[in-house]
Design an enzyme around this catalytic site. Structure first.
Site, PDB file in Angstrom:
ATOM      1  N   HIS A 468       0.380   5.093  -8.928  1.00  0.00           N
ATOM      2  CA  HIS A 468      -0.256   3.971  -9.629  1.00  0.00           C
ATOM      3  C   HIS A 468       0.285   2.638  -9.102  1.00  0.00           C
ATOM      4  CE1 HIS A 468      -1.966   1.996 -13.326  1.00  0.00           C
ATOM      5  NE2 HIS A 468      -1.014   1.116 -13.030  1.00  0.00           N
ATOM      6  N   GLU A 469       1.594   2.505  -9.096  1.00  0.00           N
ATOM      7  CA  GLU A 469       2.184   1.238  -8.656  1.00  0.00           C
ATOM      8  C   GLU A 469       1.917   1.003  -7.172  1.00  0.00           C
ATOM      9  OE1 GLU A 469       2.944  -0.766 -10.834  1.00  0.00           O
ATOM     10  OE2 GLU A 469       3.096   0.649 -12.506  1.00  0.00           O
ATOM     11  N   HIS A 475      -3.201  -3.148  -2.903  1.00  0.00           N
ATOM     12  CA  HIS A 475      -4.127  -4.244  -3.198  1.00  0.00           C
ATOM     13  C   HIS A 475      -3.517  -5.574  -2.760  1.00  0.00           C
ATOM     14  CE1 HIS A 475      -7.202  -5.813  -6.432  1.00  0.00           C
ATOM     15  NE2 HIS A 475      -7.628  -5.978  -5.210  1.00  0.00           N
TER      16      HIS A 475
END
Length: 679
Positions: A468-469, A475
Site C-alpha cells: 500500500h505505502e 505515485h
C-alpha cells in the site's frame, strides 16, 4: 558555522541537522521568500509563467526541501528538543501560508496570467496549476475583509498548533504505557516471535522478564493470541483510551479539548469562506460533488455490507460459546476469537503464514513485481546519510536506465517513532534550469523488528501495508510532470490519492505474485499451494465486519464536520453512538475513546475526508479488474496504468485519468466482489 538546512543538497544531511538549526533556517527562508515575492511583483506589470509562476514554484521548492526532513525527523526520531524546535516553526509557517493566501497583489498577478493572451499556449499542467492556485486563493480567504482576514489567520495558526499537539499526545500516551510480565505463564498463547519481541523490548529498557507496550506489534500480538482474558482486557482498555479522559492515564495527554476546539475552528473557518460546514469546504478539492453524494455512497455500501457483518458476528458469538467458553463476547475478545475461528474453519495460522514472509524476501519480491508491471529496476545504495541505522535507501531506474526516483525505507517500530504507516515527500520532481530534480520519498512502517538472529517476519496484513505505502511512493516517484504544484501527488484530489496505494494491494493475493514475495525464512520454500488456498478461502473472512468498521469511521468523520453546531459543541461521542446504532454490529464499551487517537482526521489530512479510502477503493478495485481480464502482469495494461495514472500526477482531474486508463467511469461491482459482498 554553516546551517545544513540552508545549504543546497540533493539529499537531506540528516546526521548534521540539530534542533538548534531548525528555527533560524526556517525563519531565514521565509524572510527571503517574502522579499523575493515582493521583488517579483514589483519587477513587471506583464506577468507570465516565466516571470511569476515558475519563480513562485522555485520558492516553494526551497522551503519544502528544508522543512521536509524536519517534519520527518519529528515523526521518526522524536525528542523534546526536536519537538520544541518543530513547534516553534509551526506558527511561522502558518503565518507565511496565510500571507500568501491573502496577498491581493499576488492574487491579481495570477489572475492576470490566467487572462493573458499566452495562457492558451501553456500546457494542461501549467493551466491547472494556475487555476488551482486561483481556487486556493479563494479558499485562503482572499475575498475577506480586513477583520475577517485577521481572524482567518488566527484560526490557521491555532489549528496548526492543535494538530501537532494532538499527534504529540497520541505518541506520548502510546509510549507512556508499559506492562512488565515476570511470569511467562501469564503470556500463554503468545507465539514465540511475540515472546521474543517482548523479551527484547524488556532488555532494551534494561528490565527483566517480558515487556508489553502499546506499539502496534506488541498490542496486536496480545489481542490476537493471549489466552489470559484479563490481560487482553487490560491492554485493550489502555489502547482504546489513549490520550483521553478514560483509562489508566485518564486526563493525562487528554485530547478532549483539542478535538472540540479543532471542530469549532474548522466550522468557523468554513463559515468565513461562505460554506455551511467544514464538510462542504472539504469537498471543494475532492472528486465528490456534495455531502449528500458522500453520505449516499457510504450508506449504500453499508446497506450491502450489514447483512454480511451481522452474519460474521453471529458466527463469532456461536464459536466463542461452543469452543472458548465465552458467552458474553466483548471487544477485547473479538480479535482473539476471530483468530481461533479462522484456524478452526480454515486450519490457517497467521503465525505459520508469516514464516513465509521474511522482510528481505518480501522487499526483493515487491521490487520484482513492479519490474514486471512497469519495467522498473530498484537497487539499494550504500553510505547514504539517514536518521537511523535500520533505514535503507534505494534507487529506481526505468527500462531505459533513466533514474526516476529514490526512497528511504524505515520498516520497524521503535521508541520515539510515531505509530502507523505512511509515505511522505522528501523531494518533489520539478524542472530546474539545466536538469530535472529527481523525486525522493520516505516510506515508513511500524512492523515487528528482527529478534536475535531471525529476520523480521511479516504478517500478510503487514505485507499488504508495505505494498500500500509503496503504491503511494510510486505515485510520487514515477511522475513525469515537470511542475512542482502538480507533480507526484501534488494537485491530486484527496479522494483519489489512495487509488495507486490500494491498487498495489491486489498483488499480495495473486499466486504468481506471491511466488515472488514469499520464501520460508529457513528453507526458502515458496508459499505452499495448500497454505495459499487456505489464505484465499479465508480472504473475505469477516469482510462484512471489516467493511462496516471502515464505514463507521468514515460516516462519523463526515458527520461531526457536517453537523457541527457552535451553540451545542462537537457532540463527538453522541454522534459516534448514533452512527454505531446505524451501521455497527458490535458496540464497544462506554469507556472506548477511539476518536481521541484518530490522528487521520484530527492531525492529518483526512478531516471530512476519511471516506476517501472507500471512495478510492472503488477506483482501485475497478482498475485492477482490467488486470484480471488481461492478466495481472500484462505489460500493455501495466504501461497504460503507468502512463495514464502514475506519471500524470495532479496535472489532470483524477476522473479524466481514470477514464483514460479504464475506458469508462468507475463501477462499484468489483469492490463488492473483491470483498465477497453481493451487489
Amino acid at each position: 558555522m554553516t546551517n545544513p538546512l540552508l545549504e543546497p543538497h540533493n539529499l537531506p544531511p540528516f546526521s548534521q541537522i540539530k534542533p538548534e538549526h531548525i528555527e533560524p533556517a526556517i525563519t531565514q527562508i521565509l524572510d527571503e521568500n517574502r522579499n523575493a515575492i515582493n521583488t517579483l511583483l514589483e519587477a513587471t506589470k506583464d506577468y507570465t509563467w516565466e516571470n511569476l509562476i515558475q519563480p513562485m514554484e522555485q520558492l516553494s521548492d526551497r522551503l519544502n526541501k528544508a522543512w521536509s526532513p524536519v517534519g520527518h525527523m519529528n515523526a521518526v526520531v522524536n525528542s523534546d528538543e526536536l519537538r520544541d524546535a518543530y513547534n516553534a516553526c509551526l506558527p511561522k509557517l502558518s503565518e507565511y501560508s496565510t500571507e500568501i493566501g491573502h496577498n491581493d497583489k499576488l492574487y491579481h498577478a495570477y489572475l492576470d496570467v490566467s487572462n493573458h493572451h499566452d495562457f492558451a499556449s501553456l500546457d494542461l499542467a501549467q493551466q491547472k496549476i494556475i487555476n488551482d492556485a486561483l481556487r486556493d486563493f479563494k479558499l485562503s480567504g482572499i475575498a475577506l475583509n480586513t477583520e475577517s482576514k485577521a481572524r482567518f489567520k488566527e484560526i490557521e495558526q491555532r489549528l496548526s498548533k492543535l494538530n501537532s499537539k494532538f499527534e504529540e499526545n497520541v505518541m506520548d500516551a502510546t509510549q507512556g504505557w508499559r506492562k512488565n510480565i515476570d511470569d511467562v505463564n501469564n503470556l500463554k498463547g503468545l507465539p514465540d516471535t511475540a515472546l521474543a519481541l517482548a523479551k527484547q523490548t524488556a532488555e532494551q529498557q534494561e528490565q527483566q522478564g517480558w515487556l508489553l507496550t502499546l506499539d502496534f506489534p506488541s498490542y496486536i500480538a496480545v489481542m490476537t493470541y493471549a489466552d489470559n482474558r484479563a490481560l487482553r482486557q487490560e491492554v485493550y482498555e489502555a489502547f482504546c483510551t489513549r490520550a483521553s479522559d478514560q483509562g489508566p492515564f485518564a486526563g493525562k495527554w487528554d485530547n478532549t479539548k483539542i478535538m472540540e476546539e479543532t471542530l469549532a475552528l474548522r466550522h468557523e473557518k468554513a463559515g468565513l469562506l461562505g460554506f455551511d460546514s467544514f464538510a462542504d469546504l472539504s469537498l471543494v478539492t475532492k472528486m465528490a460533488n456534495s455531502p449528500a453524494q458522500v453520505l449516499s455512497f457510504l450508506y449504500d455500501l453499508a446497506k450491502h455490507s450489514l447483512p454480511v457483518a451481522r452474519k460474521d458476528l453471529e458466527e463469532l458469538r456461536s464459536f466463542a460459546i461452543q469452543h472458548c467458553d465465552i458467552d458474553d463476547l466483548k471487544a477485547w475478545d473479538v480479535t482473539y476469537i476471530s483468530e481461533k475461528l479462522r484456524q478452526h474453519r480454515y486450519d490457517l495460522s497467521q503465525e505459520e503464514v508469516k514464516t513465509y514472509f521474511p522482510a528481505p524476501t518480501v522487499i526483493s519480491g515487491l521490487f520484482a513485481v513492479v519490474n514486471k508491471l512497469y519495467g522498473l529496476d530498484i537497487q539499494p545504495l550504500e553510505n547514504i546519510d539517514t536518521w537511523h541505522q535500520d533505514v535503507r535507501f534505494y534507487e529506481i531506474r526505468d527500462r531505459n536506465g533513466q533514474i526516476r526516483g529514490h526512497f528511504y525505507l524505515d520498516l520497524y517500530a521503535r521508541l520515539k517513532k510515531r505509530g502507523g504507516a505512511w509515505m511522505d515527500e522528501c523531494i518533489t520532481r520539478t524542472k530546474l534550469e539545466m536538469d530535472i530534480q529527481i523525486p525522493v520519498a520516505y516510506l515508513t512502517c511500524n512492523f515487528t523488528p528482527p529478534t536475535g538472529e531471525q529476520p523480521a517476519l511479516l504478517t500478510h496484513d503487514e505485507v499488504t501495508t508495505l505494498f500500500h505505502e509503496f503504491g503511494h511512493g510510486l505515485h510520487h516517484l514515477l511522475t513525469q510532470v515537470d511542475y512542482l504544484s502538480v507533480s507526484g501527488i501534488h494537485g491530486v484530489e484527496w479522494d483519489a490519492v489512495e487509488l495507486p496505494s490500494q491498487f498495489m494491494e491486489n498483488w499480495c493475493w495473486d499466486r504468481e505474485s506471491l511466488d515472488l514475495i514469499s520464501g520460508h525464512f529457513e528453507s526458502g520454500e515458496k508459499l505452499p499451494t495448500a497454505l495459499y488456498q487456505k489464505m484465499l478461502d479465508a480472504k473475505n473472512f469477516q469482510s462484512g465486519m471489516f467493511m462496516i468498521r471502515q464505514l463507521e469511521f468514515s460516516i462519523f468523520d463526515f458527520l461531526i464536520h457536517q453537523r457541527y453546531d457552535p451553540e451545542k459543541g462537537g457532540h463527538i461521542y453522541e454522534i459516534l453512538d448514533q452512527v454505531r446504532k446505524e451501521v455497527a454490529v458490535l458496540i464497544p464499551p462506554d469507556y472506548n475513546r477511539f476518536a481521541h487517537s484518530f490522528s487521520h482526521i484530527f492531525a492529518g489530512g483526512y478531516a471530512a475526508g476519511y471516506y476517501s479510502y472507500k471512495w478510492a477503493e472503488v477506483l482501485s478495485a475497478d482498475a485492477f479488474s482490467l488486470f484480471e481480464e488481461k492478466g495481472i502482469f500484462d505489460s500493455d495494461t501495466g504501461q497504460s496504468f503507468l502512463h495514464n495514472v502514475l506519471e500524470k500526477g495532479g496535472s489532470q482531474n483524477a476522473m479524466e485519468l481514470f477514464v483514460a486508463f479504464r475506458g469508462r467511469e468507475p463501477e462499484i461491482d468489483a469492490l463488492l466482489r473483491h470483498n465477497g459482498i453481493a451487489a
